[in-house]
Structure formats: structure tokens, C-alpha cells
Design an enzyme around this catalytic site. Structure first.
Site, short mmCIF file in Angstrom:
data_model
loop_
_atom_site.label_atom_id
_atom_site.label_comp_id
_atom_site.label_asym_id
_atom_site.label_seq_id
_atom_site.Cartn_x
_atom_site.Cartn_y
_atom_site.Cartn_z
CB CYS A 297 -16.84 -4.68 0.71
SG CYS A 297 -16.86 -3.71 -0.78
CB SER B 101 3.22 -6.59 -0.82
OG SER B 101 2.99 -6.77 0.55
CB THR C 128 14.55 3.44 12.42
OG1 THR C 128 15.13 4.63 12.96
CG2 THR C 128 15.49 2.26 12.66
CG ASN D 267 -6.84 -7.40 -5.45
OD1 ASN D 267 -6.80 -6.56 -6.35
ND2 ASN D 267 -7.64 -7.27 -4.40
CB THR E 117 -0.91 0.00 1.25
OG1 THR E 117 -1.75 -1.17 1.19
CG2 THR E 117 -1.76 1.25 1.33
CG HIS F 163 1.58 -9.70 3.23
ND1 HIS F 163 0.28 -10.16 3.30
CD2 HIS F 163 1.49 -8.44 2.77
CE1 HIS F 163 -0.55 -9.21 2.90
NE2 HIS F 163 0.17 -8.15 2.57
N1 PLP Z 1 -2.17 -4.21 -4.19
C1 PLP Z 1 -2.73 -5.41 -4.40
C2 PLP Z 1 -3.11 -5.81 -5.79
C3 PLP Z 1 -2.97 -6.26 -3.33
O1 PLP Z 1 -3.56 -7.45 -3.54
C4 PLP Z 1 -2.60 -5.85 -2.02
C5 PLP Z 1 -2.88 -6.69 -0.86
O2 PLP Z 1 -3.85 -7.42 -0.82
C6 PLP Z 1 -2.00 -4.59 -1.87
C7 PLP Z 1 -1.80 -3.80 -2.98
C8 PLP Z 1 -1.60 -4.08 -0.53
O3 PLP Z 1 -0.42 -4.66 -0.07
P1 PLP Z 1 -0.11 -4.59 1.50
O4 PLP Z 1 -1.02 -5.57 2.15
O5 PLP Z 1 1.34 -4.98 1.61
O6 PLP Z 1 -0.36 -3.20 1.92
#
Ligand code: PLP
Length: 385
Positions: free
Chosen positions: A322, A196, A234, A148, A70, A198
């Protein structure tokens, strides 16, 4: 447990966990400190940077660590727009993750002209619309690499060509493609790209922004000079070390993960379509991240399906960004033209590195039964619908 929600987050790879534990026990130095215990941490961060860069086909100098996917999205957007104060137009799509979607809404409130490129019924952006939407006043185009919820892959290199013609920079959110598709930043041609940790079997709360050399970008957080002045604060050292390890092992894992996961997804897809009537696969049939299966189970509420599966320890998601309490339906499913009642019947299953054949066996044993029972309670008649 059968975990089929890898697009939401992935389990930590044991190799990553081990690396993080070792680091935690032995290193506490501040990477900005000039004495050895600080310097060695800084070197390890740069090692992690190298691993992320290599996995993306970028150079180390083009990678900046962030606090999440994000934040990488936000930095890309504000960082480029702030570098071009005279340009007041931003172009994105109607199916972005909230990290971009909500940022676009905020920009509108700030007086920017934002164009939302629509998608077809498979979720592919309309390139003719894009061609008209990008003007010499457009500083940045941000369109995701793959969605996603439905997995559809966007034609990013064509988007880049169109945007470049008008002098706009291009960002893509690759959070859902890093580790799932075989690509490097040069294949896409984008100026900025978000990932990202995770989603690639690394820890949560750390991401990275790729910034092509020469791309004008202003800092997002102001303060100290960490991340070469681009991101004050940091560093999340333990997170970055874990992310680095996840990225280091990624290219090798990818070679076996991808065909295996695709085989399992094809098994699940075939099983669902053979055993359950009145289902609809959303997203592009071919140009899709194949580990994502987004199904509408006509006549049902997705939450009921999710909760019934959860009682069997099978975890999926409602395919909607949502919250469970919200009556609103997913903007992605709306954008591909699903009626609200169909959107509300939609469940997303996403496979990953640790999904097994046994998981698919269990899902295919339980799911048809659950759907059948729920449909009986809801008096759904497939012949009539
Ligand atoms: N963008 C997409 C397409 C995602 O699927 C996600 C997380 O689900 C994000 C951004 C956000 O990543 P983060 O959870 O590391 O903020």
C-alpha cells in the site's frame, strides 16, 4: 548508500548498461522494417529472446516480450480466459501481487467466479482448499511462485498437478524468483510464467511471458503483428536488449550470487535477532527466498523505521504494497494472520547482487539503535507487550 530494497527494483548491472549504451548509439531501426537496419534489430531482439528462454529452460518460441511483469500477468490471465469464453471461473491466492490481485477483482466485476485460496501463517497456500476450488469450469489457476513481501515459496508443481486433474491451465508469477531460485519451467510444469527485467538487474518497463507450446492464448494488445501477433506495438527495443543481456549473464552470475547473498542475509538475520528484542520474522522460515527478510518490529510504525533508516542512507521498504499515505495494511500480512498493529510495524529488507558485507555491517550498526530510540519515544515496553 545501503540499498536493501532489491525486491522493489534492482540496480542496472554495469554490463547491461554498457550493452544498452552501445545499442542506443548504433541502432535505431524499426525491427518490423525489412531492410538491413531493421532486420539487424529484429535479430538482436531474437537474441535477447534466446537468452531469456535459456535462463528459464524454455524454447525461444515460448517467450513473448511485454511492457512489464504486470503486463505479462495481465496477458496470461486475459489471454487464457478469452480463449475459453465458456469457462467463467478463475482461481488465485489471497497473497498475489496487485498485478494479479487487482486483475482478479476486475474479473469479478465482469461476472467471473473468482476463488481466492487462503494461506497458512507462513504464507503457504492451502492445497485442500485449492482442490475444492478448481472445477471443470475453471479456465486458469494463477498462483505466484514466491511472494514479494515475505518471500514464501509456493508449492507450484503440486498446484499444477491439482489444476491439471480438472483440466485447468496454470500461470505463475515468477517475478520474484527469476534469478533468485534455481528452476526451469519444466521443473514447475506451469503453462504460463511471468518475469520482469528490473528484478534481474535489467532496465525497467520490460518483462516477458513464457507460454508453453500448445497453450491456448489470445493476444492482449491489438494492432500490428509484433511478437508474432501476440503483443501489438513497436517493441521497446532498448529495454529488450538490456533485458536480454541481464538474462544472458544471469545463469553464470547466479552461481556466485546465490550463496553470497544467502550468507549475507543469514548474517543480517542473525544480527537482527541477537541485537533487537521483540522482532518477528514473517514468511516461511525455510521455504523462502532467503534474500527477503520481512520483520515486524513490535510497537513501532514501519514508516518511522523506514524514514529513520533513510536519514542514514539505508533504504528498505515498509513491506506493504500500500502507499505510504494509506492507512490500509498489506493484504499479504493480513492473509498470514498478522493483527493490523503488527502488520503496520513491518519492514522488508531485500538483498541483491550488489549487497556487500560492509552494507550488512552498517545496517547492523544503525538498526538496533534506531529501533531502540523509536521504542523509547513510543513508550514501548517489551516486557509488557
Ligand atoms: N509480480 C510481482 C511478484 C512483483 O514483485 C512485481 C513487482 O514488484 C510485479 C509482479 C510487477 O512487475 P513490474 O514492476 O515489471 O510491472
Amino acid at each position: 548508500m545501503v540499498y536493501l530494497d532489491n525486491n522493489a527494483t534492482t540496480p542496472l548491472d554495469p554490463a547491461v548498461a554498457e550493452k544498452m549504451c552501445e545499442f542506443l548509439k548504433e541502432h535505431f531501426g524499426n525491427p518490423s522494417s525489412l531492410y538491413p537496419i531493421g532486420r539487424e534489430v529484429k535479430e538482436m531482439i531474437n537474441g535477447a529472446r534466446e537468452s531469456v528462454a535459456r535462463a528459464l529452460g524454455a524454447s525461444k518460441a515460448e517467450i513473448y516480450f511485454t511492457g512489464s511483469g504486470t503486463e505479462a500477468d495481465n496477458h496470461a490471465i486475459f489471454g487464457v480466459l478469452d480463449a475459453f469464453p465458456e469457462k467463467r471461473e478463475f482461481v488465485t491466492s489471497t497473497i498475489e501481487h496487485p498485478a494479479v490481485e487487482e486483475t482478479a477483482v476486475y474479473l469479478e466485476k465482469k461476472g467471473y467466479r473468482v476463488s481466492y485460496v487462503p494461506v497458512d501463517r507462513y504464507g503457504v497456500v492451502d492445497l485442500d482448499f485449492l482442490r475444492d476450488a478448481v472445477t471443470p469450469q475453471t479456465a486458469l489457476v494463477s498462483i505466484m511462485h514466491a511472494n514479494n513481501e515475505i518471500g514464501t515459496i509456493e508449492p507450484v508443481s503440486e498446484i499444477v498437478r491439482i489444476a491439471k486433474d480438472k483440466g485447468a491451465y496454470v500461470h505463475t508469477d515468477s517475478v520474484q524468483t527469476f534469478g533468485k531460485l534455481d528452476f526451469g519451467v519444466e521443473d514447475l510444469g506451469v503453462d504460463l510464467l511471468s518475469v520482469s527485467s528490473h528484478k534481474i538487474y535489467g532496465p525497467k518497463g520490460v518483462g516477458a511471458l513464457y507460454v508453453r507450446k500448445g497453450t491456448p492464448l489470445l493476444p492482449f494488445l491489438h494492432g500490428g503483428h509484433q511478437e508474432r501477433g501476440m503483443r501489438a506495438g513497436t517493441e521497446n527495443t532498448i529495454g529488450i536488449i538490456g533485458f536480454g543481456e541481464a538474462a544472458r549473464i544471469l545463469p553464470e552470475k547466479f552461481k556466485t550470487d546465490k550463496p553470497r547473498i544467502e550468507r549475507l542475509a543469514a548474517r543480517l538475520q542473525k544480527g537482527i535477532e541477537e541485537r533487537i528484542p521483540k522482532v518477528r520474522l514473517n514468511g516461511h522460515p525455510e521455504r523462502r527466498v532467503k534474500s527477503t527478510l520481512n520483520y515486524s518490529f513490535l510497537g513501532l510504525e514501519a514508516e518511522a523505521v523506514l524514514l529513520a533508516l533513510a536519514t542514514k542512507e539505508i533504504y528498505v521498504s515498509t513491506g506493504s504494497a500500500c502507499s505510504a499515505e494509506s492507512e490500509e495494511v498489506s493484504h499479504v500480512l493480513t492473509a498470514i494472520g498478522l493483527k493490523p498493529e503488527i502488520a503496520r510495524s513491518t519492514v522488508r529488507m531485500s538483498l541483491g547482487r550488489f549487497t556487500t558485507d560492509a552494507d550488512i555491517d552498517i545496517a547492523l550498526k544503525e538498526l538496533p539503535d534506531i529501533i531502540d530510540k523509536l521504542r523509547k519515544i513510543s513508550a514501548f515496553n517489551p516486557e509488557e507487550d
